[in-house]
Design an enzyme around this catalytic site. Sequence first.
Site, PDB file in Angstrom:
ATOM      1  N   SER A   1       0.799  -1.222   0.000  1.00 27.88           N
ATOM      2  CA  SER A   1       0.000   0.000   0.000  1.00 27.88           C
ATOM      3  C   SER A   1       0.832   1.273   0.000  1.00 27.88           C
ATOM      4  CB  SER A   1      -0.957   0.014   1.203  1.00 27.88           C
ATOM      5  OG  SER A   1      -0.234   0.028   2.420  1.00 27.88           O
TER       6      SER A   1
ATOM      7  N   VAL B   1       0.678  -9.754   8.669  1.00 27.93           N
ATOM      8  CA  VAL B   1       1.763 -10.707   8.394  1.00 27.93           C
ATOM      9  C   VAL B   1       2.389 -11.268   9.666  1.00 27.93           C
ATOM     10  CG1 VAL B   1       2.337  -9.727   6.142  1.00 27.93           C
ATOM     11  CG2 VAL B   1       3.522  -8.885   8.192  1.00 27.93           C
TER      12      VAL B   1
ATOM     13  N   ASN C   1       7.695  -8.081   1.229  1.00 27.31           N
ATOM     14  CA  ASN C   1       8.169  -6.719   1.433  1.00 27.31           C
ATOM     15  C   ASN C   1       7.717  -6.097   2.750  1.00 27.31           C
ATOM     16  OD1 ASN C   1       8.923  -3.816   0.506  1.00 27.31           O
ATOM     17  ND2 ASN C   1       6.717  -3.703   0.868  1.00 27.31           N
TER      18      ASN C   1
ATOM     19  N   SER D   1      17.569  -5.254   3.992  1.00 23.12           N
ATOM     20  CA  SER D   1      17.982  -3.861   4.155  1.00 23.12           C
ATOM     21  C   SER D   1      19.489  -3.813   4.300  1.00 23.12           C
ATOM     22  CB  SER D   1      17.325  -3.257   5.400  1.00 23.12           C
ATOM     23  OG  SER D   1      17.912  -2.021   5.740  1.00 23.12           O
TER      24      SER D   1
ATOM     25  N   TYR E   1      15.736  -4.113  14.139  1.00 19.50           N
ATOM     26  CA  TYR E   1      15.534  -4.128  12.685  1.00 19.50           C
ATOM     27  C   TYR E   1      16.690  -4.837  11.983  1.00 19.50           C
ATOM     28  CZ  TYR E   1      14.357  -2.149   8.066  1.00 19.50           C
ATOM     29  OH  TYR E   1      14.021  -1.969   6.738  1.00 19.50           O
TER      30      TYR E   1
ATOM     31  N   ALA F   1      18.620  -7.124  13.239  1.00 22.98           N
ATOM     32  CA  ALA F   1      18.517  -8.558  13.532  1.00 22.98           C
ATOM     33  C   ALA F   1      17.493  -9.224  12.625  1.00 22.98           C
ATOM     34  CB  ALA F   1      18.140  -8.762  14.995  1.00 22.98           C
TER      35      ALA F   1
ATOM     36  N   ILE G   1      16.211   4.720   1.044  1.00 26.75           N
ATOM     37  CA  ILE G   1      15.251   4.916  -0.043  1.00 26.75           C
ATOM     38  C   ILE G   1      14.233   5.971   0.386  1.00 26.75           C
ATOM     39  CG2 ILE G   1      13.611   3.798  -1.585  1.00 26.75           C
ATOM     40  CD1 ILE G   1      16.479   2.748  -1.853  1.00 26.75           C
TER      41      ILE G   1
END
Length: 245
Positions: free
Chosen positions: A16, A66, A92, A144, A157, A159, A190
């Site tokens: 989204s 998720v 993603n 990432s 993040y 990890a 990004i």
Amino acid sequence: MIQLSECKKVLITGASRGIGRAIAFAVSEAGYEVTAHYNKGKEEAKSLEKEVKQKGGNIELIQFDVSNREECQEKLDKWTEENGAFWGIVCNAGIIADDSFPGMGGEAWDTVLRTDLDSFYNVLHPLIMPVCRKKQGRIITISSVSGIMGNRGQVNYSAAKAGIIGATKALAVELASRSITVNCIAPGIIDTEMIQNVLLDKILPSVPMGRTGKPEEVAALAVFLLSESASYITRQVISVNGGMA
């Protein structure tokens, strides 16, 4: 729009907004049938659906969390029963909850790991056998630069994203004999909502190209990895980071 000889279905989680949204547009423009996942961003997902359809693309929406294993199983089992196997799956969806490690609460750790890492199992496990039976397909995970080199304030993040890399490489070995490729894209800085609170003047000097990346630059790689031309590329981690790592 490129018309594929056989309309192939591609699931994109976290479609989204941000990178996921760019991937959804690019995949649709390449002629694939997009199943765009969202959780809480219903308005953004509806906007995506409208824009894709206006451009002649084929898209449907699917909603689930998720990080919720049972919900993923239920929704994805139902989808495959009605539609068959996906050609491509792009994992993603992800979140951040940055803080210094001494100040990081347990909830920030658990929420990021459940959403960013556990989702690998939660999403792929219900879908993998139908793909295996077809003996063809593409799986793309989004990690990432933080998962490659670590980042201050992102121990949780980093990890999770490092775990995604390991899981991707292992799954690639398991599925290679069935002509299913499994690759990982590792974006850097990004230009999305995720970097709104980032002090770019401190980070950009570490980027040799001296700029942020565009979501479309990540999406272009995803489209290639989904294609027939990428059939001999698997178990790879490909960075899109302007030379950071």
